[in-house]
Design a protein around this motif. Structure first.
Motif, mmCIF file in Angstrom:
data_model
loop_
_atom_site.group_PDB
_atom_site.id
_atom_site.type_symbol
_atom_site.label_atom_id
_atom_site.label_comp_id
_atom_site.label_asym_id
_atom_site.label_seq_id
_atom_site.Cartn_x
_atom_site.Cartn_y
_atom_site.Cartn_z
ATOM 1 N N THR A 82 3.523 0.841 -5.266
ATOM 2 C CA THR A 82 2.867 1.404 -6.432
ATOM 3 C C THR A 82 3.584 2.681 -6.830
ATOM 4 O O THR A 82 4.055 3.424 -5.977
ATOM 5 N N VAL A 83 3.651 2.954 -8.128
ATOM 6 C CA VAL A 83 4.288 4.169 -8.635
ATOM 7 C C VAL A 83 3.218 5.074 -9.230
ATOM 8 O O VAL A 83 2.454 4.658 -10.094
ATOM 9 N N ILE A 84 3.197 6.306 -8.739
ATOM 10 C CA ILE A 84 2.323 7.340 -9.284
ATOM 11 C C ILE A 84 3.211 8.290 -10.083
ATOM 12 O O ILE A 84 4.150 8.863 -9.531
ATOM 13 N N ILE A 85 2.903 8.452 -11.366
ATOM 14 C CA ILE A 85 3.607 9.445 -12.167
ATOM 15 C C ILE A 85 2.700 10.667 -12.203
ATOM 16 O O ILE A 85 1.596 10.616 -12.723
ATOM 17 N N ASP A 86 3.184 11.750 -11.599
ATOM 18 C CA ASP A 86 2.366 12.941 -11.376
ATOM 19 C C ASP A 86 3.134 14.198 -11.753
ATOM 20 O O ASP A 86 3.219 15.150 -10.994
ATOM 21 N N HIS B 181 0.812 -1.199 0.000
ATOM 22 C CA HIS B 181 0.000 0.000 0.000
ATOM 23 C C HIS B 181 0.854 1.261 0.000
ATOM 24 O O HIS B 181 0.330 2.354 -0.004
ATOM 25 N N ALA B 182 2.161 1.104 0.043
ATOM 26 C CA ALA B 182 3.040 2.265 0.008
ATOM 27 C C ALA B 182 3.100 2.775 -1.429
ATOM 28 O O ALA B 182 2.871 2.038 -2.381
ATOM 29 N N VAL B 183 3.398 4.047 -1.558
ATOM 30 C CA VAL B 183 3.385 4.680 -2.863
ATOM 31 C C VAL B 183 4.653 5.493 -3.060
ATOM 32 O O VAL B 183 5.100 6.181 -2.157
ATOM 33 N N VAL B 184 5.207 5.410 -4.258
ATOM 34 C CA VAL B 184 6.309 6.275 -4.659
ATOM 35 C C VAL B 184 5.747 7.190 -5.738
ATOM 36 O O VAL B 184 5.141 6.722 -6.699
ATOM 37 N N ARG B 185 5.944 8.459 -5.562
ATOM 38 C CA ARG B 185 5.402 9.452 -6.486
ATOM 39 C C ARG B 185 6.547 10.081 -7.274
ATOM 40 O O ARG B 185 7.522 10.538 -6.698
ATOM 41 N N ILE B 186 6.401 10.089 -8.592
ATOM 42 C CA ILE B 186 7.405 10.684 -9.465
ATOM 43 C C ILE B 186 6.838 11.977 -10.034
ATOM 44 O O ILE B 186 5.761 11.988 -10.622
ATOM 45 N N ALA B 187 7.579 13.055 -9.841
ATOM 46 C CA ALA B 187 7.207 14.358 -10.406
ATOM 47 C C ALA B 187 8.472 15.210 -10.454
ATOM 48 O O ALA B 187 9.234 15.250 -9.498
ATOM 49 N N GLY B 188 8.698 15.851 -11.550
ATOM 50 C CA GLY B 188 9.857 16.740 -11.674
ATOM 51 C C GLY B 188 11.181 16.011 -11.771
ATOM 52 O O GLY B 188 12.203 16.518 -11.333
ATOM 53 N N ASP B 189 11.196 14.828 -12.367
ATOM 54 C CA ASP B 189 12.437 14.058 -12.502
ATOM 55 C C ASP B 189 12.941 14.158 -13.937
ATOM 56 O O ASP B 189 12.325 13.646 -14.861
ATOM 57 N N ARG B 190 14.094 14.805 -14.104
ATOM 58 C CA ARG B 190 14.661 15.027 -15.439
ATOM 59 C C ARG B 190 15.616 13.925 -15.864
ATOM 60 O O ARG B 190 16.214 13.991 -16.930
ATOM 61 N N GLY B 191 15.791 12.903 -15.026
ATOM 62 C CA GLY B 191 16.632 11.781 -15.404
ATOM 63 C C GLY B 191 18.049 11.900 -14.899
ATOM 64 O O GLY B 191 18.347 12.691 -14.016
ATOM 65 N N GLY B 192 18.902 11.081 -15.474
ATOM 66 C CA GLY B 192 20.294 11.017 -15.048
ATOM 67 C C GLY B 192 20.955 9.797 -15.663
ATOM 68 O O GLY B 192 20.603 9.372 -16.755
#
Length: 173
Positions: A50-54, A21-32
């Motif tokens: 779970t991954v949320i792309i936001d 039920h934990a969540v990792v949220r991705i926002a503002g990631d330009r890579g590397g």
């Protein structure tokens, strides 16, 4: 006594929910660096989160699409994926496309994403953006309440993607 019993029951219920039920949220990631993201996403895959792309997930960040099972990724209306060819610094200090790394990156993507990229000329030095209806047709939507949607990650050094939230009750299937 009833209060303590209720408190104990609540603690046990929350503890029993576990990492799924934990969540990792991705926002503002330009890579590397590709290797950094491969390692990070291997750990994330094993965690069951779970991954949320936001927001923006560009360049090496997009490896998440191949590393995390499709059913554990959702996208918000703010999600934007940015794809381009992999590159290295050449002897003159300028960016030079790395064909081998580009092929490896492309091979990691799910078939529907590969098709979308191919229809736009493949991975080149120019950024391709996948967002809106096209992205939402490929991945399930995230349903977040107004408060969760307003939370944006703070700027910090790479990898920037890991704003882990206790999102119980905020993510609906």
């Amino acid at each position: 006594m009833k209060f303590l019993t209720g408190l104990l029951a609540a603690v046990l219920l929350i503890a029993g929910m576990g990492a799924s039920h934990a969540v990792v949220r991705i926002a503002g990631d330009r890579g590397g660096r590709i290797g950094t993201y491969v390692d990070k996403y291997q750990d994330l895959r094993q965690s069951g989160e779970t991954v949320i792309i936001d927001g923006l997930c560009a360049s090496a960040c997009t490896i998440v699409l191949g590393a995390i099972p499709h059913d554990r990724i959702c996208v918000t209306s703010s999600a934007t994926l940015g794809f381009h060819a992999a590159w290295d610094f050449g002897s003159n200090g300028r960016a030079v496309t790395n064909a081998e790394a580009t092929q490896m990156l492309y091979a990691m993507y799910p078939s529907q994403v590969k098709r979308w990229i191919s229809q736009r000329g493949g991975l080149t030095p120019h950024m391709l953006f996948l967002k809106g209806r096209q992205l939402q047709a490929m991945y399930k939507p995230c349903y977040l309440d107004a408060q969760a949607s307003a939370i944006k990650p703070t700027r910090r050094p790479l990898p920037q993607t890991e704003q882990v939230e206790s999102a119980r009750g905020q993510l609906l299937h």
